[in-house]
Write an enzyme that holds these catalytic residues in place. Structure first.
Site, PDB file in Angstrom:
ATOM      1  N   GLU A 226       7.674   5.520 -23.941  1.00  0.00           N
ATOM      2  CA  GLU A 226       7.637   6.715 -23.075  1.00  0.00           C
ATOM      3  C   GLU A 226       9.018   7.383 -23.041  1.00  0.00           C
ATOM      4  OE1 GLU A 226       5.633   5.811 -19.254  1.00  0.00           O
ATOM      5  OE2 GLU A 226       7.281   6.885 -18.315  1.00  0.00           O
TER       6      GLU A 226
ATOM      7  N   HIS B  80       5.769  -0.248 -23.577  1.00  0.00           N
ATOM      8  CA  HIS B  80       5.084   1.035 -23.329  1.00  0.00           C
ATOM      9  C   HIS B  80       6.054   2.014 -22.666  1.00  0.00           C
ATOM     10  CE1 HIS B  80       3.293   3.685 -20.338  1.00  0.00           C
ATOM     11  NE2 HIS B  80       2.245   3.821 -21.117  1.00  0.00           N
ATOM     12  N   ASN B  81       6.765   1.552 -21.663  1.00  0.00           N
ATOM     13  CA  ASN B  81       7.716   2.440 -20.971  1.00  0.00           C
ATOM     14  C   ASN B  81       8.862   2.842 -21.887  1.00  0.00           C
ATOM     15  OD1 ASN B  81       6.096   1.905 -18.788  1.00  0.00           O
ATOM     16  ND2 ASN B  81       7.767   1.642 -17.361  1.00  0.00           N
TER      17      ASN B  81
ATOM     18  N   LYS C 145       3.901  -3.775 -21.138  1.00  0.00           N
ATOM     19  CA  LYS C 145       4.120  -2.617 -20.254  1.00  0.00           C
ATOM     20  C   LYS C 145       5.569  -2.123 -20.391  1.00  0.00           C
ATOM     21  CE  LYS C 145       3.621   0.393 -16.874  1.00  0.00           C
ATOM     22  NZ  LYS C 145       4.807   0.693 -16.179  1.00  0.00           N
TER      23      LYS C 145
ATOM     24  N   ARG D 252      19.932   9.069 -21.833  1.00  0.00           N
ATOM     25  CA  ARG D 252      19.889   9.215 -20.370  1.00  0.00           C
ATOM     26  C   ARG D 252      21.227   8.795 -19.764  1.00  0.00           C
ATOM     27  NH1 ARG D 252      14.070   7.633 -17.749  1.00  0.00           N
ATOM     28  NH2 ARG D 252      12.743   8.498 -19.371  1.00  0.00           N
TER      29      ARG D 252
ATOM     30  N   LEU E 131       0.823  -1.218   0.000  1.00  0.00           N
ATOM     31  CA  LEU E 131       0.000   0.000   0.000  1.00  0.00           C
ATOM     32  C   LEU E 131       0.854   1.263   0.000  1.00  0.00           C
ATOM     33  CD1 LEU E 131      -2.691  -1.216   2.573  1.00  0.00           C
ATOM     34  CD2 LEU E 131      -2.864  -1.219   0.069  1.00  0.00           C
TER      35      LEU E 131
ATOM     36  N   GLY F 110       0.881   6.093 -13.257  1.00  0.00           N
ATOM     37  CA  GLY F 110       1.420   6.670 -12.031  1.00  0.00           C
ATOM     38  C   GLY F 110       0.368   6.719 -10.942  1.00  0.00           C
TER      39      GLY F 110
ATOM     40  N   SER G 157      -0.068   1.385 -16.022  1.00  0.00           N
ATOM     41  CA  SER G 157       0.580   2.669 -16.302  1.00  0.00           C
ATOM     42  C   SER G 157      -0.353   3.810 -15.942  1.00  0.00           C
ATOM     43  CB  SER G 157       0.944   2.795 -17.780  1.00  0.00           C
ATOM     44  OG  SER G 157       1.427   4.112 -18.022  1.00  0.00           O
TER      45      SER G 157
HETATM   46  P1  NBP Z   1       7.388   0.929  -4.083  1.00  0.00           P
HETATM   47  O1  NBP Z   1       7.898   0.369  -5.342  1.00  0.00           O
HETATM   48  O2  NBP Z   1       8.077   2.058  -3.454  1.00  0.00           O
HETATM   49  O3  NBP Z   1       7.321  -0.265  -3.003  1.00  0.00           O
HETATM   50  C1  NBP Z   1       6.885  -0.041  -1.700  1.00  0.00           C
HETATM   51  C2  NBP Z   1       5.959  -1.135  -1.256  1.00  0.00           C
HETATM   52  O4  NBP Z   1       6.620  -2.412  -1.332  1.00  0.00           O
HETATM   53  C3  NBP Z   1       5.561  -0.955   0.213  1.00  0.00           C
HETATM   54  O5  NBP Z   1       4.237  -1.396   0.356  1.00  0.00           O
HETATM   55  C4  NBP Z   1       6.554  -1.877   0.926  1.00  0.00           C
HETATM   56  O6  NBP Z   1       6.120  -2.280   2.189  1.00  0.00           O
HETATM   57  C5  NBP Z   1       6.556  -3.023  -0.030  1.00  0.00           C
HETATM   58  N1  NBP Z   1       7.660  -3.969   0.165  1.00  0.00           N
HETATM   59  C6  NBP Z   1       8.983  -3.835  -0.055  1.00  0.00           C
HETATM   60 BR1  NBP Z   1       9.804  -2.273  -0.515  1.00  0.00          BR
HETATM   61  N2  NBP Z   1       9.699  -4.947   0.203  1.00  0.00           N
HETATM   62  C7  NBP Z   1       8.779  -5.824   0.635  1.00  0.00           C
HETATM   63  C8  NBP Z   1       8.886  -7.159   1.079  1.00  0.00           C
HETATM   64  N3  NBP Z   1      10.066  -7.788   1.102  1.00  0.00           N
HETATM   65  N4  NBP Z   1       7.761  -7.778   1.483  1.00  0.00           N
HETATM   66  C9  NBP Z   1       6.580  -7.134   1.452  1.00  0.00           C
HETATM   67  N5  NBP Z   1       6.407  -5.864   1.031  1.00  0.00           N
HETATM   68  C10 NBP Z   1       7.499  -5.222   0.615  1.00  0.00           C
HETATM   69  O7  NBP Z   1       5.830   1.299  -4.220  1.00  0.00           O
HETATM   70  P2  NBP Z   1       5.046   2.029  -5.411  1.00  0.00           P
HETATM   71  O8  NBP Z   1       5.776   3.211  -5.933  1.00  0.00           O
HETATM   72  O9  NBP Z   1       3.650   2.160  -4.919  1.00  0.00           O
HETATM   73  O10 NBP Z   1       5.059   0.942  -6.574  1.00  0.00           O
HETATM   74  C11 NBP Z   1       4.510  -0.351  -6.396  1.00  0.00           C
HETATM   75  C12 NBP Z   1       4.768  -1.155  -7.654  1.00  0.00           C
HETATM   76  O11 NBP Z   1       4.116  -0.507  -8.751  1.00  0.00           O
HETATM   77  C13 NBP Z   1       6.233  -1.241  -8.048  1.00  0.00           C
HETATM   78  O12 NBP Z   1       6.487  -2.499  -8.592  1.00  0.00           O
HETATM   79  C14 NBP Z   1       6.383  -0.170  -9.085  1.00  0.00           C
HETATM   80  O13 NBP Z   1       7.451  -0.412  -9.960  1.00  0.00           O
HETATM   81  C15 NBP Z   1       5.047  -0.253  -9.783  1.00  0.00           C
HETATM   82  N6  NBP Z   1       4.619   0.952 -10.492  1.00  0.00           N
HETATM   83  C16 NBP Z   1       4.849   2.176  -9.966  1.00  0.00           C
HETATM   84  C17 NBP Z   1       4.425   3.308 -10.640  1.00  0.00           C
HETATM   85  C18 NBP Z   1       4.656   4.671 -10.053  1.00  0.00           C
HETATM   86  O14 NBP Z   1       4.325   5.657 -10.743  1.00  0.00           O
HETATM   87  N7  NBP Z   1       5.149   4.773  -8.834  1.00  0.00           N
HETATM   88  C19 NBP Z   1       3.745   3.181 -11.837  1.00  0.00           C
HETATM   89  C20 NBP Z   1       3.488   1.910 -12.336  1.00  0.00           C
HETATM   90  C21 NBP Z   1       3.929   0.806 -11.645  1.00  0.00           C
HETATM   91  P3  NBP Z   1       6.519  -1.394   3.488  1.00  0.00           P
HETATM   92  O15 NBP Z   1       5.523  -0.273   3.510  1.00  0.00           O
HETATM   93  O16 NBP Z   1       6.357  -2.336   4.602  1.00  0.00           O
HETATM   94  O17 NBP Z   1       7.927  -0.928   3.302  1.00  0.00           O
END
Ligand code: NBP
Length: 493
Positions: A208, A204-205, A201, A306, A29, A149, A147
């Site tokens: 991007e 797609h990136n 995906k 980049r 979350l 964000g 996708s």
């Molecule tokens: P993050 O990629 O920053 O991950 C944080 C989440 O992962 C937290 O809930 C954290 O739990 C959990 N976590 C980790 Br770190 N290690 C863990 C483990 N060993 N066991 C259980 N939980 C673990 O979060 P996000 O930016 O929301 O992205 C989530 C996913 O979505 C990623 O794969 C990301 O690449 C993808 N994504 C992101 C975007 C974007 O715009 N940000 C867009 C599209 C896809 P905790 O709270 O306990 O540390």
């Protein structure tokens, strides 16, 4: 494996007042998972929420509990017990080790037929591996590309699920409802089995990356050839957003370029360090493209650009050694209209390359991806959403067998009529000493595809000379080798 019936446990709190088991669970979350869970709840689904650090799950229910029917799960056991069967669990944690850790903990708690959907940014090969490993235990696995964000996750992302048809029947209806919609059509469709969703995906990136680099190169030319201030460049991009270039990235380019830094009063873009990051999907796209042998030159150059930008020590050393003055750019005229046309043409070429990559990847892995589905589900919700995507969808529907988007009548004409402008832009960039790697490489790509003959014939001759690699002839079938070190007669290869 658990044999318990799903039941909301004592530790669970029903945030929305609804009764019964949750229909879907979300674990992870942070920004994405939290917003995806809220999106599901806002659409009336009963959602169980879990996070490794429970405080995040509690905060979600505290802050947004009134948006829908949430069940707070303080452990993965709680999460599993709170769900109706078959269980549907979306994993939205940090891709890589985080995903494996969650899956390893989750699997012993699940029953046959349950569905685990990884919606993080996993590498498609990891997804294929996880799919196979879970299939051995009778657990259904989906690799779901998302996708858009943070905002997209809440308000409607573009969703690219990869799984079997029966798995999609379980989670597809949820994903389609929460995705963005265009003319009542969801920006979500089953892409293909196992790694197909995350593969798409990834591409797609990659697109991007090239979209953003092309915009940056266009800005650079306006700034340094036309001598415009960022706010004036912003005005042009704002105007362009009312043309064929209408897109989310063009829209936000105007926003970023017109922003003033509060500390210094200078244009924001002038106080930002000019070293771009890449989190990996661009690199994965290029690596996979090389394995497939499919030329995605725009994406590759954008990824390399980049890397060059981040190579600051080397940049400083070479600037010191070679001098950093811009070239005078004499004798080459380029107009704003040339730039608009070139940006559109180059963008089309880089989309064509990305789509080629999906076509070839799908063929290689037997995924049977329907190519026209991709621009259709990218029309809204995702970062590369653009007016152009409706036209691409139409062209691919009408000419499903075309080997390239550039071979469809509409886009052959669209790119063809803009080629002189693209050529002027590349010439102007070269003359002014401005790096325009994506503009240059996509022009070279189009010129290579159009060429009657390529100098690859000489390359084949050289390879045969030093390595007896053989060659084919234009005038008869077969494989041949010239006895270079002997009498230079030709023998069958
Ligand atoms: P993050 O990629 O920053 O991950 C944080 C989440 O992962 C937290 O809930 C954290 O739990 C959990 N976590 C980790 Br770190 N290690 C863990 C483990 N060993 N066991 C259980 N939980 C673990 O979060 P996000 O930016 O929301 O992205 C989530 C996913 O979505 C990623 O794969 C990301 O690449 C993808 N994504 C992101 C975007 C974007 O715009 N940000 C867009 C599209 C896809 P905790 O709270 O306990 O540390």
């Amino acid at each position: 494996m658990s044999t318990d019936h799903a039941e909301t446990t004592d530790t669970s709190t029903d945030g929305g007042g609804g009764a019964g088991h949750a229909q879907i669970g979300v674990t992870g979350l942070a920004v994405m998972g939290r917003n995806l869970a809220r999106n599901l709840a806002r659409h009336g689904f009963r959602v169980a929420v879990h996070n490794r650090t429970t405080a995040k799950a509690e905060a979600l229910v505290d802050e947004f509990g009134d948006e829908g029917d949430f069940t707070l799960a303080r452990s993965l056991e709680d999460l599993v017990h709170s769900l109706e069967r078959p269980r549907r669990i979306i994993v939205m944690v940090k891709a890589g080790e985080g995903t494996d850790a969650v899956i390893d903990e989750l699997v012993p708690l699940l029953d046959e037929g349950d569905v685990v959907a990884d919606a993080g940014n996993a590498h498609w090969r990891d997804t294929a591996r996880r799919h196979d490993a879970l299939a051995e235990k009778g657990i259904r696995f989906a690799g779901v590309g998302v996708s858009g964000g943070e905002v997209g996750a809440l308000e409607g992302p573009s969703i690219m699920p990869g799984c079997d048809g029966n798995t999609y029947a379980e989670i597809g209806p949820f994903l389609e409802v929460i995705s963005a919609h265009v003319d009542d059509e969801p920006c979500c469709t089953l892409i293909g089995p196992d790694g197909a969703g995350h593969f798409v995906k990834m591409v797609h990136n990659g697109i991007e990356y090239s979209d953003m680099q092309l915009i940056a190169e266009t800005y650079d030319l306006m700034r340094h050839v036309f001598g415009l201030e960022p706010s004036a460049v912003a005005d042009t991009f704002r105007e362009w957003n009312g043309t064929e270039l209408e897109s989310y990235l063009v829209e936000i380019t105007a926003e970023v370029l017109s922003h003033t830094d509060a500390d210094t009063g200078r244009p924001f873009v002038d106080v930002v360090r000019d070293a771009a990051e890449q989190k990996g999907t661009g690199r994965w796209t290029v690596q996979t493209a090389l394995d497939l042998g499919v030329p995605v030159t725009g994406i590759a150059e954008a990824t390399m650009a980049r890397a060059v930008s981040g190579d600051t020590a080397r940049r400083a050393a070479v600037r010191e050694a070679l001098g950093g003055e811009a070239a005078p750019g004499v004798g080459v005229t380029v107009t704003t209209d040339d730039l608009r046309q070139a940006l559109y043409a180059a963008k089309v070429v880089s989309y064509a390359q990305g789509l080629d990559m999906v076509r070839d990847g799908s063929a290689e892995h037997g995924w049977d991806v329907e190519l026209a589905d991709l621009p259709r589900i990218w029309r809204d919700g995702c970062i590369i959403r653009a007016r152009l995507l409706s036209d691409i969808t139409e062209a691919l529907e009408e000419h499903a067998d075309a080997p390239s988007l550039l071979a469809t009548p509409a886009f052959a004409a669209a790119v063809g009529e803009r080629l002189p402008a693209l050529r002027r832009v590349v010439t102007a960039a070269v003359a002014a000493g401005l790096p325009a790697p994506v503009f240059s490489s996509v022009l070279a790509y189009v010129d290579a595809l159009r060429a009657e003959r390529l100098p690859a014939a000489l390359v084949q001759g050289l390879r045969d000379y030093f390595g007896a690699h053989t060659y084919e002839r234009t005038d008869r079938e077969g494989s041949f080798h010239t006895l270079w070190a002997e009498d230079r007669s030709e023998v069958d290869g």
